[in-house]
Scaffold this active site. Structure first.
Site, PDB file in Angstrom:
ATOM      1  N   ASP A 276       0.909  -1.248  -0.126  1.00 26.47           N
ATOM      2  CA  ASP A 276       0.076   0.032   0.018  1.00 26.47           C
ATOM      3  C   ASP A 276       0.765   1.399   0.056  1.00 26.47           C
ATOM      4  O   ASP A 276       1.952   1.157   0.469  1.00 26.47           O
ATOM      5  CB  ASP A 276      -0.879  -0.055   1.305  1.00 26.47           C
ATOM      6  CG  ASP A 276      -2.089   1.032   1.431  1.00 26.47           C
ATOM      7  OD1 ASP A 276      -3.001   0.902   0.310  1.00 26.47           O
ATOM      8  OD2 ASP A 276      -1.952   1.840   2.072  1.00 26.47           O
TER       9      ASP A 276
ATOM     10  N   GLU B 255       1.448  -0.181  -4.634  1.00 20.93           N
ATOM     11  CA  GLU B 255       0.269   0.698  -5.125  1.00 20.93           C
ATOM     12  C   GLU B 255       1.059   2.136  -5.328  1.00 20.93           C
ATOM     13  O   GLU B 255       1.379   2.620  -4.325  1.00 20.93           O
ATOM     14  CB  GLU B 255      -0.745   0.715  -4.082  1.00 20.93           C
ATOM     15  CG  GLU B 255      -1.888   1.733  -4.401  1.00 20.93           C
ATOM     16  CD  GLU B 255      -2.384   2.561  -3.289  1.00 20.93           C
ATOM     17  OE1 GLU B 255      -3.840   2.918  -3.324  1.00 20.93           O
ATOM     18  OE2 GLU B 255      -1.782   2.550  -2.100  1.00 20.93           O
TER      19      GLU B 255
END
Length: 482
Positions: free
Chosen positions: A229, A253
């Site tokens: 993330d 990400e």
């Protein structure tokens, strides 16, 4: 709609023993380390927000005093590892060979069902199960040829006033306020994202704990990879150390529409989520924009370390559902051709849970799927067909991709590896299109068959040309698979 009503009917039936609290030192260690880095190349991935997917064990619903409340869209809703285990056949039935699950470490908030507000990084969140149940999930997924990717965070904790069991000292955090300028790299890396306590990776103690954690999680879970993330919010040099500690496949990400901003992170991790292609597909398929945008993204593929490993997606937990976001007249038809494009183009296709059931809520893009698992749903069947075609055609999994046509309403490409070949053509217009494809790499005389089942055949001529008829709002997938 059926899935809206199903939320109020959600229940779980469990034969599991109650989840026991973890020992003070965290979950008991696994008895084996990961066996090596699994090659994710060619796989297709089903993405699940675990708490929203399936409740297989009612006894953990109110773990830690944070109760399950189906009436509250921000509360925990009861999904867990046992629920995932119970639905592995449902996932395998669509042909998926990978799953990505949301973070598994212990949270400490009534609204932390999603897992991105880590609190105790040495424990598995008891709402989901325990470490043994996580290992069971991984083992049972492996038995069905499904690899497991676990989401993880190294940028921040939750909003815990700069103290958690893992990071107890305020000096372990940045105190620079929220990001106000996303064009300022120093702010992006050193300021807080939406008020979440921002970890200071330059602090040796923080860095050591993060590296120790990811090594522990890899060994404890026996998973096959990590989705990482908020990667751009952490300085790149940290990720080199983190990747060495993780020792597993990693997909980061990087929320940006520019290849120039996303691709560099594929050189410090193994791959990235393909946000530039997401935005192009969103515009071309959901909004009726020019198909040329797809080619514009592909033209920059050389900037990635390995473009075949990038994760492609039409929507996810941070973006609107395709069927909500679409502004075109026939949303279902557009979704079908968008999926066909995604599952045949380069990269690893990722499907967000519920897409196969027609989920399209505009008020909640993380809605419950607790009581919905209809294998006869039209989109479930369509996705299963696309995965079957992909599985039987090596070119569509790992082949080199070459553009063969682009204009505002059509796009076509070919893919080849070894003797396997495929040609894919998409038409977003209201009329039948005949696309004159030229300079194919497929040998002259090659017979290509419509993999979607019409029985139509096409022959590459002596000049390596091929005329492909594509229906309005349609797709043609041609392969030389016997």
């Amino acid at each position: 709609m059926r899935w809206v009503l199903a939320v109020s009917l959600a229940a779980c039936v469990s034969s599991q023993m109650p989840v026991q609290p973890d020992a003070a030192g965290g979950d008991a260690p696994g008895d084996a380390a990961p066996e090596g880095v699994l090659d994710w190349r060619g796989r297709s991935i089903y993405f699940v927000v675990t708490d929203r997917f399936a409740n297989g064990d009612c006894t953990n619903d109110d773990a830690g005093g944070f109760v399950t409340d189906l009436a509250n869209p921000r509360a925990w809703h009861g999904g867990d590892f046992q629920g995932l285990i119970d639905r592995l056949d449902y996932i395998a039935g669509m042909g998926f060979t990978g799953i990505w699950i949301t973070p598994v470490i212990a949270q400490h908030h009534a609204h932390a069902y999603h897992g991105y507000w880590g609190y105790d990084w040495s424990r598995i969140d008891p709402h989901l199960g325990d470490a043994a149940k996580l290992r069971e999930l991984v083992a049972k997924a492996h038995a069905k040829n499904i690899a497991v990717m676990i989401d993880t965070v190294a940028n921040h904790t939750g909003r815990y006033n700069f103290t958690t069991p893992t990071f107890p000292d305020a000096a372990m955090y940045h105190h620079n306020g929220n990001i106000t300028d996303y064009n300022n790299p120093a702010q992006v890396e050193n300021n807080a994202l939406s008020g979440l306590d921002d970890l200071a990776q330059e602090n040796p103690a923080v860095r050591a704990k993060l590296l120790e954690h990811i090594d522990w999680l890899a060994r404890e879970s026996r998973a096959d990879g990590f989705r990482v993330d908020t990667v751009k919010h952490v300085p790149k040099p940290f990720w080199t150390e983190w990747r060495a500690a993780a020792k597993l496949f990693s997909m980061g990400e990087v929320l940006s529409g520019g290849v120039e901003q996303v691709a560099p992170y594929s050189h410090v991790l193994d791959a990235t989520l393909d946000y530039p292609l997401y935005y192009a597909m969103q515009s071309a398929f959901a909004k009726g924009g020019s198909m040329r945008q797809l080619g514009n993204v592909f033209a920059k593929d050389a900037q990635y370390a390995d473009v075949q490993l990038g994760g492609t997606f039409l929507d996810n937990h941070d973006q609107p559902r395709f069927l909500c976001d679409a502004t075109v007249a026939d949303k279902q038809a557009r979704l079908r051709i968008a999926l066909a494009f995604q599952f045949t183009a380069r990269g690893l296709p990722i499907l967000y849970y519920g897409t196969e059931q027609g989920f399209g809520s505009c008020s909640d893009n993380r809605q419950d799927m607790l009581s919905v698992a209809d294998t006869n749903a039209p989109l479930y069947q369509w996705i299963a067909k696309l995965n079957r075609i992909r599985a039987s055609t090596e070119a569509l999994r790992t082949g080199v991709q070459r553009e063969r046509w682009q204009d505002d309403t059509a796009y076509a490409f070919e893919r080849e590896v070894g003797t396997s070949a495929a040609v894919v053509a998409i038409n977003s217009s209201n009329n039948v299109r005949i696309l004159p494809l030229q300079n194919l790499h497929v040998p002259a005389g090659t017979v290509l068959t419509d993999a979607l089942g019409s029985g139509a055949t096409f022959v590459v001529d002596a000049e390596l040309n091929l005329a492909v008829r594509v229906p309005a709002h349609g797709v043609v997938i041609l392969t030389n698979t016997p």
